[in-house]
Design an enzyme around this catalytic site. Structure first.
Site, PDB file in Angstrom:
ATOM      1  N   ASN A 166     -65.347 -99.077 -18.762  1.00 16.10           N
ATOM      2  CA  ASN A 166     -64.010 -99.417 -19.243  1.00 16.10           C
ATOM      3  C   ASN A 166     -63.519 -98.281 -20.135  1.00 16.10           C
ATOM      4  O   ASN A 166     -63.976 -98.140 -21.266  1.00 16.10           O
ATOM      5  CB  ASN A 166     -64.086-100.749 -20.014  1.00 16.10           C
ATOM      6  CG  ASN A 166     -62.754-101.149 -20.614  1.00 16.10           C
ATOM      7  OD1 ASN A 166     -61.724-100.517 -20.350  1.00 16.10           O
ATOM      8  ND2 ASN A 166     -62.762-102.202 -21.421  1.00 16.10           N
ATOM      9  N   TRP A 167     -62.612 -97.489 -19.602  1.00 20.17           N
ATOM     10  CA  TRP A 167     -62.124 -96.327 -20.358  1.00 20.17           C
ATOM     11  C   TRP A 167     -61.170 -96.729 -21.487  1.00 20.17           C
ATOM     12  O   TRP A 167     -60.803 -95.913 -22.323  1.00 20.17           O
ATOM     13  CB  TRP A 167     -61.410 -95.331 -19.423  1.00 20.17           C
ATOM     14  CG  TRP A 167     -62.298 -94.687 -18.409  1.00 20.17           C
ATOM     15  CD1 TRP A 167     -63.614 -94.973 -18.163  1.00 20.17           C
ATOM     16  CD2 TRP A 167     -61.944 -93.642 -17.491  1.00 20.17           C
ATOM     17  NE1 TRP A 167     -64.091 -94.181 -17.155  1.00 20.17           N
ATOM     18  CE2 TRP A 167     -63.087 -93.352 -16.719  1.00 20.17           C
ATOM     19  CE3 TRP A 167     -60.769 -92.927 -17.231  1.00 20.17           C
ATOM     20  CZ2 TRP A 167     -63.098 -92.375 -15.718  1.00 20.17           C
ATOM     21  CZ3 TRP A 167     -60.760 -91.958 -16.240  1.00 20.17           C
ATOM     22  CH2 TRP A 167     -61.924 -91.677 -15.501  1.00 20.17           C
ATOM     23  N   LYS A 168     -60.733 -97.966 -21.490  1.00 20.47           N
ATOM     24  CA  LYS A 168     -59.773 -98.459 -22.493  1.00 20.47           C
ATOM     25  C   LYS A 168     -58.553 -97.518 -22.548  1.00 20.47           C
ATOM     26  O   LYS A 168     -58.205 -96.922 -21.530  1.00 20.47           O
ATOM     27  CB  LYS A 168     -60.459 -98.640 -23.856  1.00 20.47           C
ATOM     28  CG  LYS A 168     -61.709 -99.533 -23.742  1.00 20.47           C
ATOM     29  CD  LYS A 168     -62.283 -99.968 -25.056  1.00 20.47           C
ATOM     30  CE  LYS A 168     -63.515-100.826 -24.803  1.00 20.47           C
ATOM     31  NZ  LYS A 168     -64.095-101.360 -26.034  1.00 20.47           N
ATOM     32  N   HIS A 196     -60.599-109.534 -21.721  1.00 21.58           N
ATOM     33  CA  HIS A 196     -61.322-108.691 -22.678  1.00 21.58           C
ATOM     34  C   HIS A 196     -60.946-109.117 -24.100  1.00 21.58           C
ATOM     35  O   HIS A 196     -59.793-109.459 -24.373  1.00 21.58           O
ATOM     36  CB  HIS A 196     -60.978-107.215 -22.441  1.00 21.58           C
ATOM     37  CG  HIS A 196     -61.923-106.290 -23.140  1.00 21.58           C
ATOM     38  ND1 HIS A 196     -61.851-106.054 -24.491  1.00 21.58           N
ATOM     39  CD2 HIS A 196     -62.978-105.573 -22.688  1.00 21.58           C
ATOM     40  CE1 HIS A 196     -62.826-105.224 -24.838  1.00 21.58           C
ATOM     41  NE2 HIS A 196     -63.524-104.913 -23.759  1.00 21.58           N
ATOM     42  N   GLU A 203     -69.664-110.071 -23.699  1.00 17.90           N
ATOM     43  CA  GLU A 203     -69.471-109.006 -24.689  1.00 17.90           C
ATOM     44  C   GLU A 203     -69.343-109.610 -26.084  1.00 17.90           C
ATOM     45  O   GLU A 203     -68.242-110.052 -26.465  1.00 17.90           O
ATOM     46  CB  GLU A 203     -68.196-108.211 -24.379  1.00 17.90           C
ATOM     47  CG  GLU A 203     -68.235-107.457 -23.074  1.00 17.90           C
ATOM     48  CD  GLU A 203     -67.319-106.245 -23.088  1.00 17.90           C
ATOM     49  OE1 GLU A 203     -67.806-105.147 -22.793  1.00 17.90           O
ATOM     50  OE2 GLU A 203     -66.123-106.375 -23.412  1.00 17.90           O
ATOM     51  N   SER A 216     -71.548-101.546 -26.975  1.00 22.57           N
ATOM     52  CA  SER A 216     -72.317-100.372 -27.413  1.00 22.57           C
ATOM     53  C   SER A 216     -73.539-100.088 -26.547  1.00 22.57           C
ATOM     54  O   SER A 216     -74.576 -99.650 -27.047  1.00 22.57           O
ATOM     55  CB  SER A 216     -72.722-100.523 -28.890  1.00 22.57           C
ATOM     56  OG  SER A 216     -71.583-100.732 -29.689  1.00 22.57           O
ATOM     57  N   GLY A 235     -68.078 -99.162 -22.653  1.00 24.43           N
ATOM     58  CA  GLY A 235     -66.826 -98.559 -23.104  1.00 24.43           C
ATOM     59  C   GLY A 235     -67.052 -97.088 -23.413  1.00 24.43           C
ATOM     60  O   GLY A 235     -66.928 -96.217 -22.543  1.00 24.43           O
ATOM     61  N   GLY A 236     -67.440 -96.803 -24.657  1.00 23.01           N
ATOM     62  CA  GLY A 236     -67.611 -95.422 -25.111  1.00 23.01           C
ATOM     63  C   GLY A 236     -68.481 -94.582 -24.195  1.00 23.01           C
ATOM     64  O   GLY A 236     -68.155 -93.425 -23.896  1.00 23.01           O
TER      65      GLY A 236
HETATM   66  P1  13P Z   1     -68.346-100.091 -26.125  1.00 25.70           P
HETATM   67  O1  13P Z   1     -69.379 -99.819 -25.059  1.00 25.70           O
HETATM   68  O2  13P Z   1     -67.605 -98.880 -26.545  1.00 25.70           O
HETATM   69  O3  13P Z   1     -68.935-100.872 -27.250  1.00 25.70           O
HETATM   70  O4  13P Z   1     -67.252-101.049 -25.460  1.00 25.70           O
HETATM   71  C1  13P Z   1     -67.671-102.209 -24.856  1.00 25.70           C
HETATM   72  C2  13P Z   1     -66.503-102.824 -24.183  1.00 25.70           C
HETATM   73  O5  13P Z   1     -65.666-103.411 -24.824  1.00 25.70           O
HETATM   74  C3  13P Z   1     -66.392-102.659 -22.738  1.00 25.70           C
HETATM   75  O6  13P Z   1     -65.408-103.472 -22.211  1.00 25.70           O
END
Ligand code: 13P
Length: 263
Positions: free
Chosen positions: A14-16, A101, A171, A222, A243-244
């Site tokens: 998820n690149w957000k 989300h 999550e 994370s 995400g990250g």
């Molecule tokens: P992170 O991996 O950056 O904690 O993000 C998790 C997330 O929200 C994926 O949708």
């Protein structure tokens, strides 16, 4: 719509709200060539909407284990909804869509009812929903009551055949974007495995074994190349929503490789 089941493992990136066009192209190319040689893992990239088309073009010749997903979707097909993106716009570009989300719930006031409308609409348009649920505060072993409330509402009105076409992502909100910097950390593999087990038990009680045994449940919060094995050693966890880590080619490819290899 791709079939969804537990014989596959999933890594969803998820690149957000990150990347500019040039970054998206570099990331897409790097990941495309990196996942080609991996087996047993379905990799789904969820970039911002505006990069879906160039990335769909980039991935049009494969690899077959790499797909695109959207980060959100409106439930209506068209209409007076300025700024929104509809399932009709997405269905030829993506196989998956992240729905519910916690960042959408928190920043944009998405309710369980809205999320349920989106889940139903995605299924109606052959897009696989990745339904996110998660508790806001850390507790002994997960806020199972809160999680099952989100699940029950998000899945309201679905029949067994539809429930077999969904992915759940657990999550815990307190574990998102923590890295190792804030003193708070990602959920441990043991904790995540225990809560995912409880989610699966709930699915069995509520919807029957055929559904609970088939439904992939991912962990997110994370997850990185450093801790991925912890999650994959948990038999209940079928993959991760990162995400990250999905914004760094090497880190993301290491996550994909580990998810394919360890179980
Ligand atoms: P992170 O991996 O950056 O904690 O993000 C998790 C997330 O929200 C994926 O949708």
């Amino acid at each position: 719509m791709g079939d969804v089941n537990r014989t596959k493992r999933y890594v969803v990136g998820n690149w957000k709200m990150n990347t500019q066009l040039a970054d998206a192209i570099v990331l897409g190319e790097g990941i495309k060539y990196g996942v080609e040689s991996l087996s047993g893992v379905e990799v789904v990239l969820c970039p911002p909407f505006v990069w879906l088309y160039p990335l769909a073009e980039m991935f049009s010749q494969g690899p077959t284990n790499l797909s695109l997903g959207a980060q959100n979707m409106h439930w209506e097909e068209k209409g007076t909804y300025t700024g929104e993106i509809s399932p009709l716009m997405l269905k030829d570009l993506v196989k998956y869509v992240i729905l519910g989300h916690s960042e959408r719930r928190y920043h944009f006031n998405e309710t369980d009812e809205m999320i349920n409308d989106k889940v139903i609409s995605a299924l109606d348009h052959n897009i696989t929903p990745i339904l996110c649920i998660g508790e806001w505060k850390k507790s002994e072993s997960g806020d199972v009551e809160g999680l099952t409330k989100q699940l029950k509402a998000g899945l309201a009105g679905l029949e067994e055949a539809q429930l077999k076409k969904i992915i759940i992502a657990y999550e815990p909100v307190w574990a998102i974007s923590k890295g190792d910097t804030s003193g708070q950390r990602a959920a441990s593999g043991e904790y995540a495995g225990e809560v995912v087990g409880k989610i699966r038990s709930y699915m069995e009680k509520e919807y029957g074994r055929a559904v609970s045994e088939n439904i992939p449940i991912l962990y997110g919060g994370s997850a990185t190349a450093d801790n991925i094995k912890e999650y994959m050693f948990e038999t209940e966890i079928d993959g991760v929503l990162a995400g990250g880590a999905s914004l760094k080619i090497d880190n993301f490819l290491q996550v994909c490789k580990a998810v394919g290899e360890y179980r």
